[in-house]
Write a protein that holds these residues in place. Structure first.
Motif, short mmCIF file in Angstrom:
data_model
loop_
_atom_site.label_atom_id
_atom_site.label_comp_id
_atom_site.label_asym_id
_atom_site.label_seq_id
_atom_site.Cartn_x
_atom_site.Cartn_y
_atom_site.Cartn_z
N ASP A 135 0.86 -1.21 -0.03
CA ASP A 135 0.05 0.10 0.05
C ASP A 135 0.96 1.01 0.07
OD1 ASP A 135 -2.33 1.43 -0.04
OD2 ASP A 135 -3.34 0.49 1.66
N ASP A 136 0.24 2.56 -0.34
CA ASP A 136 1.03 3.64 -0.19
C ASP A 136 1.30 3.95 1.25
OD1 ASP A 136 -1.80 4.21 -0.13
OD2 ASP A 136 -1.39 6.15 -0.83
N SER A 144 -4.74 4.60 9.88
CA SER A 144 -5.33 3.98 11.22
C SER A 144 -4.79 2.67 11.23
CB SER A 144 -6.76 4.34 10.98
OG SER A 144 -7.20 3.33 10.05
N THR A 183 -7.04 -0.49 7.14
CA THR A 183 -7.12 -1.35 5.78
C THR A 183 -6.20 -2.43 5.96
OG1 THR A 183 -7.24 0.79 4.54
CG2 THR A 183 -6.25 -1.16 3.58
C1 R5P Z 1 -6.19 4.49 0.68
O1 R5P Z 1 -6.86 4.38 -0.49
C2 R5P Z 1 -4.83 4.32 0.74
O2 R5P Z 1 -4.43 3.66 -0.18
C3 R5P Z 1 -4.65 3.59 2.18
O3 R5P Z 1 -4.93 2.15 2.04
C4 R5P Z 1 -5.25 4.17 3.26
O4 R5P Z 1 -5.06 5.52 3.33
C5 R5P Z 1 -4.80 3.39 4.39
O5 R5P Z 1 -5.69 4.10 5.29
P1 R5P Z 1 -5.90 3.17 6.80
O6 R5P Z 1 -4.80 2.83 7.38
O7 R5P Z 1 -6.32 4.34 8.08
O8 R5P Z 1 -6.89 2.27 6.58
#
Ligand code: R5P
Length: 303
Positions: free
Chosen positions: A219-220, A224, A227
């Protein structure tokens, strides 16, 4: 070239300086009792090419203001050129209007960077490649995928029993690129849905998951941790025996540390685009450095 550091990630600036074999030039950053800041350049920068490193993660607004003041101080002191290295570009997720009436925060930031006289920007793994088009100044969009590919090769995880997984459909380009760096390692995508009110994430489906022992989620950023938690839970239920995570930006807001620690992932690899406070680190976490990539880009800019 003179290299300066904002307060957000001094250790990364030190690593870049050591890769370039130069010293970080000092800055005076005075914080008043009301938390306003006064920035002063100490060294002479007249007709010098200058670089300032400042990721704009939490508190994004604070870090942006400090960056703007450093750029302004350099400009007023006669710097010939100013490169802003913003390894993590804050507000990038608000790059368009999602619901009527919203501000496009990123566009406001871009206008300011342009207006105060930044000549070039260096960033890592933007949330969407379309973001580059919003900039009117040159931008170098670097990616940690190369570092991730090297690590995966070192670990000897190979394509016979491993699948690369994007935890949302938006990451498909990223995962295809990484796959091409790894001898076409199989890849899959998870469909996720996030409730805009609560921020809660849930998996709604997947594409491309066949037989595999090991899943590598890419992931980028991790904010939190929601995901990664739901994606790894889903992959474990689909039979993954080992789950690893690679994400460029460790934003680590809220309860990310606990969520990641308790997740099904065995290891979480991130980079140092963002400095992680000691109290947000955990045993499964491994940090890979982007410093040499920044140094290489600065050298290539002939700065
Ligand atoms: C979302 O589209 C990004 O690629 C990341 O998956 C997201 O920002 C991760 O956020 P979190 O850790 O809050 O789920």
């Amino acid at each position: 070239m003179k290299l300066f550091s904002g307060s957000a990630n001094k250790s990364l600036t030190e690593r870049v300086a050591s890769a370039l074999n130069i010293k970080v030039s000092p800055l005076e950053i005075h914080v008043f009792p009301d938390k306003e800041k006064r920035v002063r350049v100490i060294d002479k920068v007249l007709d010098e090419n200058t670089v300032v490193i400042q990721p704009t993660n939490t508190l994004a607004s604070e870090n942006y203001m400090e960056l703007f003041f450093i750029v302004d101080a350099l400009k007023r002191s006669g710097a010939k050129s100013i490169i802003a290295v913003i390894p993590y570009l804050g507000y990038q997720r608000q790059d368009h209007i999602f619901r009527t009436g919203e501000a496009v925060s990123l566009e406001v930031i871009i206008k300011i960077l342009d207006m105060i006289g930044v000549d070039k920007i260096i960033v890592f793994d933007l949330h969407s490649i379309k973001i580059q088009e919003l900039f009117h100044i040159p931008i170098a969009h670097l990616s940690a995928l190369k570092i991730f590919a090297e690590k995966i090769k070192q670990e000897k995880w190979n394509k016979n029993d491993t699948v690369l997984v994007s935890p949302d459909m938006g990451g498909i380009r990223r995962i295809k690129l990484l796959s091409s760096m790894l001898d076409n390692m199989p890849y899959a995508t998870i469909e996720k849905n996030r409730d805009l009110e609560t921020g809660k994430v849930c998996v709604t489906g997947s594409e491309g998951l066949n037989d595999f022992k090991r899943a590598i989620i890419v992931d980028d950023m991790i904010s939190s941790g929601g995901t990664i938690a739901v994606a790894s839970e889903f992959l474990a239920k689909r039979g993954a025996k080992e789950i690893y995570v690679f994400a460029t930006h460790p934003v680590f807001s809220k309860e990310a540390k606990g969520i990641l620690r308790e997740s099904k992932a065995l290891k979480v690899f991130v980079t140092d685009t963002i400095q992680i406070p000691e109290d947000k680190k955990f045993a499964k976490l491994q940090i890979l450095s982007v410093a040499s990539m920044i140094a290489k880009e600065l050298k290539a800019t002939n700065h």
